[in-house]
Design an enzyme around this catalytic site. Structure first.
Site, PDB file in Angstrom:
ATOM      1  N   GLU A  15      -6.764   4.041 -15.606  1.00  0.00           N
ATOM      2  CA  GLU A  15      -5.946   4.536 -14.492  1.00  0.00           C
ATOM      3  C   GLU A  15      -4.589   5.048 -14.977  1.00  0.00           C
ATOM      4  O   GLU A  15      -4.024   5.956 -14.393  1.00  0.00           O
ATOM      5  CB  GLU A  15      -5.733   3.418 -13.462  1.00  0.00           C
ATOM      6  N   ASP A 219     -14.941   3.638  -4.268  1.00  0.00           N
ATOM      7  CA  ASP A 219     -16.203   3.045  -3.794  1.00  0.00           C
ATOM      8  C   ASP A 219     -16.001   2.591  -2.352  1.00  0.00           C
ATOM      9  O   ASP A 219     -14.886   2.639  -1.845  1.00  0.00           O
ATOM     10  CB  ASP A 219     -16.596   1.850  -4.686  1.00  0.00           C
TER      11      ASP A 219
HETATM   12  N1  ADE Z   1     -10.746  -1.690  -6.509  1.00  0.00           N
HETATM   13  C1  ADE Z   1     -11.584  -0.644  -6.424  1.00  0.00           C
HETATM   14  N2  ADE Z   1     -12.684  -0.964  -5.720  1.00  0.00           N
HETATM   15  C2  ADE Z   1     -12.534  -2.257  -5.340  1.00  0.00           C
HETATM   16  C3  ADE Z   1     -13.336  -3.154  -4.615  1.00  0.00           C
HETATM   17  N3  ADE Z   1     -14.521  -2.790  -4.139  1.00  0.00           N
HETATM   18  N4  ADE Z   1     -12.867  -4.426  -4.437  1.00  0.00           N
HETATM   19  C4  ADE Z   1     -11.670  -4.794  -4.937  1.00  0.00           C
HETATM   20  N5  ADE Z   1     -10.885  -3.984  -5.646  1.00  0.00           N
HETATM   21  C5  ADE Z   1     -11.299  -2.717  -5.845  1.00  0.00           C
END
Ligand code: ADE
Length: 257
Positions: A15, A219
């Site tokens: 990142e 996600d």
């Molecule tokens: N960072 C990116 N995706 C995440 C997720 N599903 N849960 C916690 N932190 C995250």
């Protein structure tokens, strides 16, 4: 205006990599198992660092930036899982407030309330948040130029959106529909979930310095989260987040405005 660098924090090396690529002649200082990169970005003095994952790592890093590097404010850039309706992979969430979804000192305190503070939500710095939102919109409008047309087509990023609102943090990677549904039921206005922001917000609150955060949605915090997350972080997010922070700093006249 207070003298001192702006701190830029990401949880993972992927990142921060694109931010570092945009910083010419940065100097490295190693402290407490972290590398702090001192340099210039968008015409401003900055210190950029990978915090590590989770609230403790993030709080330690934030405290070091403020105490040892005299940072005058902090910005978090990275990825998050989308929770809110219409918050899709590839969208950007600029936080207006943070809350720890795993804080529970009930029945002594209300669910999510931080003991000793009397509240559960830490607001981000309003004009920084607005500036980052504007920068994120400009980045979204020119995404193909930033990540390449092939990546835009492969990930279906033709119409990404920028959202502003609550981001929630906890020491858990949310990777099932059951978990994300439970979080949505408890906190219906939460737009995204990650693992660091609320800790950094609390440290900045304690020190009386501004904090803002921009998170790209990697996600949907469901069964596919871990697969989407890994693909997305390296190919898309690092570039869009770094571009947004650079754009914001280039438009920022006074670092502490
Ligand atoms: N960072 C990116 N995706 C995440 C997720 N599903 N849960 C916690 N932190 C995250």
């Amino acid at each position: 205006m207070t003298e001192g660098p702006l701190g830029i924090v990401s949880a993972m090396p992927q990142e921060l990599a694109a931010v570092l690529a945009l910083m010419p002649e940065e100097r490295r200082v190693d402290l407490a198992g972290r590398s702090f990169w001192h340099g210039q970005l968008g015409g401003h003095e900055v210190v950029a660092v990978v915090s590590g994952i989770g609230k403790v790592a993030a709080a330690t890093t934030a405290t070091l930036l403020l105490q040892r590097f005299c940072a005058t404010g902090l910005v978090f850039t990275g990825v998050a899982g989308g929770l809110g309706d219409g918050v899709r992979v590839g969208d950007t969430v600029v936080a207006t407030a943070f809350l720890q979804h795993d804080m529970d000192a009930s029945p002594l305190f209300a669910r999510h309330e931080i003991p000793g503070y009397g509240f559960s939500r830490f607001s981000t710095h309003r004009s920084w948040q607005q500036g980052l939102s504007a920068a994120a919109r400009r980045t979204a409008a020119s995404l193909a130029a930033t990540v390449g047309a092939e990546v835009v087509a492969r990930f279906g990023l033709e119409a990404t959106q920028v959202h502003e609102g609550l981001v929630i943090s906890g020491d858990r990677f949310v990777s099932s529909e059951a978990e994300s549904t439970a979080l949505r039921q408890q906190l219906p206005d939460a737009l995204a979930v990650e693992m660091e922001g609320a800790a950094v917000a609390q440290v900045c609150h304690d020190h009386g310095v501004p904090f803002a955060a921009v998170r790209c949605v990697s996600d949907r915090a469901d069964q596919a989260a871990h697969v989407d997350f890994v693909r997305f972080v390296s190919e898309v997010t690092c570039h869009t987040s770094a571009h947004t922070v650079l754009d914001w700093l280039s438009h920022l006249d006074t670092p502490q405005a």
